[in-house]
Design a protein around this motif. Structure first.
Motif, PDB file in Angstrom:
ATOM      1  N   LEU A   1     -29.575  27.447  -3.287  1.00  0.00           N
ATOM      2  CA  LEU A   1     -29.268  26.518  -4.212  1.00  0.00           C
ATOM      3  C   LEU A   1     -28.603  27.059  -5.504  1.00  0.00           C
ATOM      4  N   VAL A   2     -29.481  28.018  -5.977  1.00  0.00           N
ATOM      5  CA  VAL A   2     -29.147  28.641  -7.340  1.00  0.00           C
ATOM      6  C   VAL A   2     -27.838  29.253  -7.272  1.00  0.00           C
ATOM      7  N   GLN A   3     -27.568  30.226  -6.041  1.00  0.00           N
ATOM      8  CA  GLN A   3     -26.044  30.716  -6.035  1.00  0.00           C
ATOM      9  C   GLN A   3     -24.981  29.833  -5.880  1.00  0.00           C
ATOM     10  N   TYR A   4     -25.143  28.786  -5.193  1.00  0.00           N
ATOM     11  CA  TYR A   4     -24.359  27.544  -5.174  1.00  0.00           C
ATOM     12  C   TYR A   4     -24.029  27.121  -6.456  1.00  0.00           C
ATOM     13  N   LEU A   5     -25.044  26.681  -7.290  1.00  0.00           N
ATOM     14  CA  LEU A   5     -24.810  26.193  -8.594  1.00  0.00           C
ATOM     15  C   LEU A   5     -24.102  27.377  -9.666  1.00  0.00           C
ATOM     16  N   ASN A   6     -24.479  28.555  -9.370  1.00  0.00           N
ATOM     17  CA  ASN A   6     -23.946  29.487 -10.292  1.00  0.00           C
ATOM     18  C   ASN A   6     -22.530  30.116  -9.959  1.00  0.00           C
ATOM     19  N   GLU A   7     -22.182  29.902  -8.715  1.00  0.00           N
ATOM     20  CA  GLU A   7     -20.847  30.370  -8.262  1.00  0.00           C
ATOM     21  C   GLU A   7     -19.902  29.407  -7.773  1.00  0.00           C
ATOM     22  N   LYS A   8     -20.150  28.281  -7.280  1.00  0.00           N
ATOM     23  CA  LYS A   8     -19.496  27.392  -6.420  1.00  0.00           C
ATOM     24  C   LYS A   8     -19.145  26.093  -7.088  1.00  0.00           C
ATOM     25  N   SER A   9     -20.315  25.198  -7.518  1.00  0.00           N
ATOM     26  CA  SER A   9     -20.118  23.873  -7.854  1.00  0.00           C
ATOM     27  C   SER A   9     -19.214  23.607  -8.733  1.00  0.00           C
ATOM     28  N   ASP A  10     -19.000  24.657  -9.898  1.00  0.00           N
ATOM     29  CA  ASP A  10     -18.135  24.180 -11.048  1.00  0.00           C
ATOM     30  C   ASP A  10     -16.746  24.096 -10.772  1.00  0.00           C
ATOM     31  N   SER A  11     -16.501  24.818  -9.189  1.00  0.00           N
ATOM     32  CA  SER A  11     -15.045  24.395  -9.047  1.00  0.00           C
ATOM     33  C   SER A  11     -14.672  22.929  -8.570  1.00  0.00           C
ATOM     34  N   PHE A  12     -15.769  22.248  -8.485  1.00  0.00           N
ATOM     35  CA  PHE A  12     -15.454  20.735  -7.833  1.00  0.00           C
ATOM     36  C   PHE A  12     -16.143  19.831  -8.822  1.00  0.00           C
ATOM     37  N   ILE A  13     -17.061  20.047  -9.841  1.00  0.00           N
ATOM     38  CA  ILE A  13     -17.667  19.217 -10.763  1.00  0.00           C
ATOM     39  C   ILE A  13     -18.135  20.107 -11.937  1.00  0.00           C
ATOM     40  N   PRO A  14     -17.898  19.387 -13.015  1.00  0.00           N
ATOM     41  CA  PRO A  14     -18.185  20.206 -14.364  1.00  0.00           C
ATOM     42  C   PRO A  14     -19.672  20.470 -14.382  1.00  0.00           C
ATOM     43  N   ASN A  15     -20.078  21.409 -15.084  1.00  0.00           N
ATOM     44  CA  ASN A  15     -21.666  21.699 -15.497  1.00  0.00           C
ATOM     45  C   ASN A  15     -21.995  20.842 -16.016  1.00  0.00           C
ATOM     46  N   SER A  16     -21.654  19.944 -17.034  1.00  0.00           N
ATOM     47  CA  SER A  16     -22.208  19.016 -17.776  1.00  0.00           C
ATOM     48  C   SER A  16     -22.424  17.721 -17.071  1.00  0.00           C
ATOM     49  N   ASN A  17     -22.043  17.522 -15.919  1.00  0.00           N
ATOM     50  CA  ASN A  17     -22.167  16.198 -15.174  1.00  0.00           C
ATOM     51  C   ASN A  17     -23.742  16.113 -14.634  1.00  0.00           C
ATOM     52  N   TYR A  18     -24.265  15.022 -14.688  1.00  0.00           N
ATOM     53  CA  TYR A  18     -25.577  14.787 -14.736  1.00  0.00           C
ATOM     54  C   TYR A  18     -26.086  15.187 -13.229  1.00  0.00           C
ATOM     55  N   VAL A  19     -25.397  15.241 -12.069  1.00  0.00           N
ATOM     56  CA  VAL A  19     -25.645  15.681 -10.861  1.00  0.00           C
ATOM     57  C   VAL A  19     -26.061  17.252 -10.905  1.00  0.00           C
ATOM     58  N   VAL A  20     -25.081  18.064 -11.588  1.00  0.00           N
ATOM     59  CA  VAL A  20     -25.581  19.359 -11.799  1.00  0.00           C
ATOM     60  C   VAL A  20     -26.934  19.562 -12.761  1.00  0.00           C
TER      61      VAL A  20
END
Length: 493
Positions: free
Chosen positions: A353-372
């Motif tokens: 989960l940590v690696q996904y948030l750090n390396e991949k999630s911001d390619s399809f959702i901004p880090n500011s979004n409440y889901v993140v």
């Protein structure tokens, strides 16, 4: 609505045990809605504004809860033999069974005739908090009627369902009305077991009504926050920011990191009003972009935010290319991101989960979004319980990084002190101290290593000098006349 003056008189009676001779608040006309709590002097950030005690408190007793808790002291009991032996249908400990509070509760519920008095029933246990309003004094009941109540079509449902659990439930319309009104007030301004640690509010396992707090109005960027005293369950409300004299003191009924649309829906459906605070009036939410998603145009790098319409399904606008998108279109992106991140959250691997948030999630959702943000809060919560499959270094770096990320979002929103900020700042402090300690220990190791290396180099020099001296001595001895004559004398002999 009872006038602010009468409300103040009743609150003064309720709060008399605190003996606050110079209160920092008063009940006044609110610019937000109706009445509100207003500061009577300038308040500094962190200053206590008021203390409040529960007028009513009881077990929340949701269907999924364990029901073996005392209905008076609220402490957990053994798994068996915890029901009152007098047949009132309430769980009670041996000490509280002798107290006046339980005798009052017991006499009332026994007279109603529980259908199964020896079986713990969540409906009966939950009703107790409401039923206790019947035995309050007139002033205390008047105080309940002073508080805002959302009298929708469902506020009578709880009492109606509870009546089925008794043989002789009260038919007196006045008593039933007291309970129905209390349910409506509790639903509007009461507490009902908040244990969600991704929320800013402290954990609270009971159902309760705090009258002065109930007068406070909502703001999505509150200027006050509250905590509870563990032994007494009294509430302490503090200033989250500096509050000037005459300004209204506000709290929040929603999660801090919920987007505009979700907050509007919750407040409209659960609390019966539409919030028009500065955050709700700003599509960017003070530039924090809690709801922000990437533009659907792959050639655009802008963020898309929902329009401020008050509707549940507004259109969305790109802040760069100005392209409009429907709510359904943007929800596809939101749902995809939520599903992807939740799949990692539900896995057994925290490291994944940590690696996904750090390396991949911001390619399809901004880090500011409440889901993140919620996912990062979940990570911090799990790291509090242990590092799981994360290395010590990854766990430390994640605690530091995510605490900073969330604190920055709070700063962007303009949020002041809060329980969450305190927890994050303490976490940051601990991690920075640990990092400083590790760096100091590493520096000390390097210093000692350098000293050893210097000593080794010095020893090498000394050894080399000694070897050179010995070589010189050997060479000198070999070339001396005495050494040359020795072989010749040997030959003559």
């Amino acid at each position: 609505m009872i006038c602010p003056k009468r409300t103040s008189e009743l609150l003064d009676l309720h709060l008399a045990p605190f003996k606050d001779k110079d209160p920092a608040w008063e009940i006044g006309v609110s610019k937000i809605a109706g009445r509100g709590v207003v500061a009577t002097r300038s308040l500094k950030r962190g200053e206590i504004i008021f203390r409040d005690s529960p007028l009513l408190i009881g077990l929340a007793a949701h269907e999924e809860d364990s029901l073996n808790a005392c209905s008076v002291c609220l402490k957990m009991l053994p798994d068996t033999k915890f029901m009152c032996r007098q047949g009132c249908g309430l769980p009670v400990c041996s000490l509280c069974a002798k107290k006046k509070q339980h005798k009052t509760d017991c006499d009332m519920l026994k007279s109603w005739g529980p259908n199964e008095p020896d079986v713990a029933n969540s409906v009966i246990i939950r009703l107790l908090c409401v039923a206790r309003a019947i035995n309050l004094t007139k002033d205390q009941r008047d105080l309940i009627y002073c508080l805002q109540a959302n009298l929708d079509n469902n506020h009578r449902t709880e009492v109606r369902n509870a009546a089925k659990c008794f043989k002789n439930f009260p038919a007196d319309k006045k008593l039933v009305e007291i309970m129905n009104r209390t349910v409506a007030v509790l639903r509007t301004n009461g507490f009902d077991k908040t244990t969600d640690r991704t929320n800013d509010n402290p954990e609270f396992n009971y159902r309760a009504l705090y009258p002065l707090f109930g007068v406070m109005n909502h703001d999505c960027i509150p200027n006050a926050y509250y905590t509870f005293e563990e032994k007494t369950n009294n509430m302490i409300v503090r200033a989250a920011v500096d509050i000037p004299e005459g300004f209204e003191v506000t709290t929040t009924y929603t999660k801090l990191f919920t987007g505009n649309i979700a907050r509007h829906l919750f407040l409209k459906m659960k609390k019966g009003f539409t919030c028009k605070c500065s955050r709700c009036s700003d599509p960017t939410e003070k530039g924090a972009y809690i709801s922000g998603l990437y533009c659907r145009d792959t050639n655009c790098t802008g963020l898309v935010v929902p329009e401020i319409t008050g509707l549940p399904h507004p259109n969305w606008n790109c802040l760069v290319c100005k392209q409009k998108s429907t709510h359904a279109q943007m929800m596809k992106s939101q749902d995809f991101a939520s599903g992807a991140i939740n799949a990692k959250s539900n896995s057994n691997s925290l490291r994944t989960l940590v690696q996904y948030l750090n390396e991949k999630s911001d390619s399809f959702i901004p880090n500011s979004n409440y889901v993140v943000i919620d996912a990062k809060m979940t990570v911090l919560q799990r790291l509090q319980q242990g590092k799981e499959d994360c290395s010590e270094e990854l766990a430390a770096n994640t605690r530091l990084r995510y605490s900073r990320d969330i604190t920055q979002i709070m700063d962007q929103l303009g949020l002041g002190d809060s329980l969450l900020r305190t927890q994050l700042e303490e976490l940051l402090k601990r991690e920075e101290e640990r990092r400083a300690k590790r760096l100091a220990e590493e520096a000390e190791k390097q210093r000692k290593l350098a000293e050893l290396q210097a000593k080794a180099a010095e020893a090498d020099k000394l050894l080399a000098a000694l070897e050179a001296e010995q070589a010189e001595q050997a060479a000198a001895a070999t070339s001396s006349p005495e050494a040359a004559a020795a072989p010749a004398a040997t030959e003559l002999a």
